[in-house]
Scaffold this motif. Structure first.
Motif, short mmCIF file in Angstrom:
data_model
loop_
_atom_site.label_atom_id
_atom_site.label_comp_id
_atom_site.label_asym_id
_atom_site.label_seq_id
_atom_site.Cartn_x
_atom_site.Cartn_y
_atom_site.Cartn_z
N ARG A 132 0.68 -1.41 0.17
CA ARG A 132 -0.02 0.09 0.29
C ARG A 132 0.98 1.10 0.24
N ASP A 133 0.45 2.71 -0.70
CA ASP A 133 1.49 3.77 -0.95
C ASP A 133 0.76 4.87 0.27
N GLU A 134 1.40 3.85 1.42
CA GLU A 134 1.54 4.15 2.45
C GLU A 134 2.31 5.67 3.22
N ARG A 135 1.92 6.67 3.09
CA ARG A 135 3.18 7.64 3.57
C ARG A 135 2.93 8.92 5.24
N ILE A 136 2.61 7.95 5.92
CA ILE A 136 2.07 8.32 6.98
C ILE A 136 3.59 9.27 7.75
N HIS A 137 4.10 8.81 7.62
CA HIS A 137 5.56 9.49 7.96
C HIS A 137 5.53 10.84 7.00
N GLU A 138 5.35 10.77 6.66
CA GLU A 138 5.72 12.28 5.62
C GLU A 138 4.61 13.15 6.39
N ARG A 139 3.86 13.20 7.17
CA ARG A 139 3.16 13.92 7.39
C ARG A 139 3.83 14.72 8.50
N ILE A 179 8.38 1.65 8.54
CA ILE A 179 7.80 -0.10 7.84
C ILE A 179 6.72 0.38 6.69
N GLU A 180 7.28 1.39 6.52
CA GLU A 180 6.23 2.56 4.50
C GLU A 180 7.08 2.30 3.55
N THR A 181 8.26 2.20 4.31
CA THR A 181 9.44 1.48 3.22
C THR A 181 10.09 0.88 2.86
N TYR A 182 9.56 -0.49 3.59
CA TYR A 182 10.00 -1.57 3.72
C TYR A 182 9.62 -2.23 2.81
N ASP A 202 -10.33 -3.33 10.98
CA ASP A 202 -8.77 -3.31 10.62
C ASP A 202 -8.99 -2.77 9.35
N PRO A 203 -8.53 -1.17 9.18
CA PRO A 203 -7.93 -0.36 8.06
C PRO A 203 -6.88 -0.66 7.53
N LYS A 204 -6.18 -1.14 8.76
CA LYS A 204 -4.31 -1.35 7.81
C LYS A 204 -4.49 -3.03 6.82
N VAL A 205 -4.96 -3.66 6.87
CA VAL A 205 -5.29 -4.63 6.76
C VAL A 205 -7.00 -5.54 5.92
N THR A 206 -7.30 -6.51 5.57
CA THR A 206 -8.27 -6.78 4.45
C THR A 206 -7.66 -8.49 5.15
N ALA A 207 -8.86 -9.83 4.53
CA ALA A 207 -8.83 -11.18 5.28
C ALA A 207 -8.07 -11.12 3.70
#
Length: 265
Positions: A132-139, A179-182, A202-207
């Motif tokens: 997933r293209d998540e970039r929370i660490h850039e906020r 974790i976001e650059t892994y 959980d918004p971070k993982v689907t089945a």
């Protein structure tokens, strides 16, 4: 240097030392988390199990140490620490970022020919090679803290007041960056079985994403879904402990069967 079975170090926390235990449970905290998150788990399984909780740099009593902002860097360091422990059958239990770190640490131990875990319990995390293209660490700071609060909202986990959160912000941001650059190679596998635990909200993982774990093990794969969000395990502690107990018992079963066979001859 070997670490004694009742010892505590900067990395290794034993809240209820159990030097006589025959099996070990190694707990890997989530992003921004600390070893103390697993204090109730330690209380549940000691003294029958040597419960080791990992304390990453940059938080609590290690807050003045530099944060490690890559999974590879953390896994290398953790593998070094665990390699110094006595040789006992072990289960690795990681939540969220900790699940990936447990996997990468296990892979490194196998690569070195050292005692790797007999099982991994991966909680609240999609499979290693999902993306997933998540970039929370850039906020900005408020943006990062908003994410932490939102993840805790569904399960009403106690996360401390705003001042405490802001003190922990450097560690939280570094963990999110890790974790976001892994990126996990699609063919990377561990030999041990993997049990995956997720919350159905959980918004971070689907089945489906959790099912990707099955592609990263040469052992068995099992998925358990609980009611709740990202921190579902706070609401279902007894049920999660039962899953851990199942894996720990499976580790001791072969030794017990061998002993029984010898007694019968």
């Amino acid at each position: 240097m070997n670490i004694a079975d009742n010892a505590t170090t900067s990395w290794i926390r034993r809240y209820h030392p159990a030097p006589g235990a025959g099996t070990r449970l190694v707990c890997f905290p989530h992003a921004g988390g600390s070893a103390s998150y697993f204090h109730p788990v330690s209380a549940r399984f000691a003294p029958d199990v040597d419960v080791v909780s990992l304390q990453y740099p940059g938080r609590q009593d290690r807050r003045r140490e530099p944060n490690v902002d890559s999974i590879a860097g953390l896994a290398d360091l953790v593998a070094d620490e665990l390699a110094a422990l006595s040789d006992k059958p072990a289960v690795f239990f990681g939540h969220s970022m900790g699940a990936v770190l447990a996997f990468e640490t296990a892979w490194r131990l196998e690569l070195r020919g050292l005692r790797a875990p007999g099982a991994i319990v991966a909680s609240g995390r999609r499979g290693p090679s999902t993306f997933r293209d998540e970039r929370i660490h850039e906020r900005d700071d408020d943006g990062v803290l908003d994410e932490v609060r939102e993840l805790n909202r569904v399960d009403r986990t106690v996360i401390g007041d705003d001042e405490i959160l802001r003190m922990a912000l450097p560690a939280i941001r570094a963990d999110y960056r890790a974790i976001e650059t892994y990126a996990c190679p699609a063919g990377r596998r561990v030999r041990c079985p993997v049990t995956v635990l997720i919350g159905d909200q959980d918004p971070k993982v689907t089945a489906e994403e959790a099912g990707n774990w099955g592609e990263h093990t040469e052992g068995g794969f099992r998925l358990e879904v609980f009611p709740g969000g990202h921190f579902f395990l706070a609401r279902h502690q007894s049920a999660v402990n039962a899953q851990l107990q199942r894996e720990l018992q499976a580790l001791s079963a072969p030794a017990a069967a061998l002993h029984s066979g010898r007694d019968s001859t």
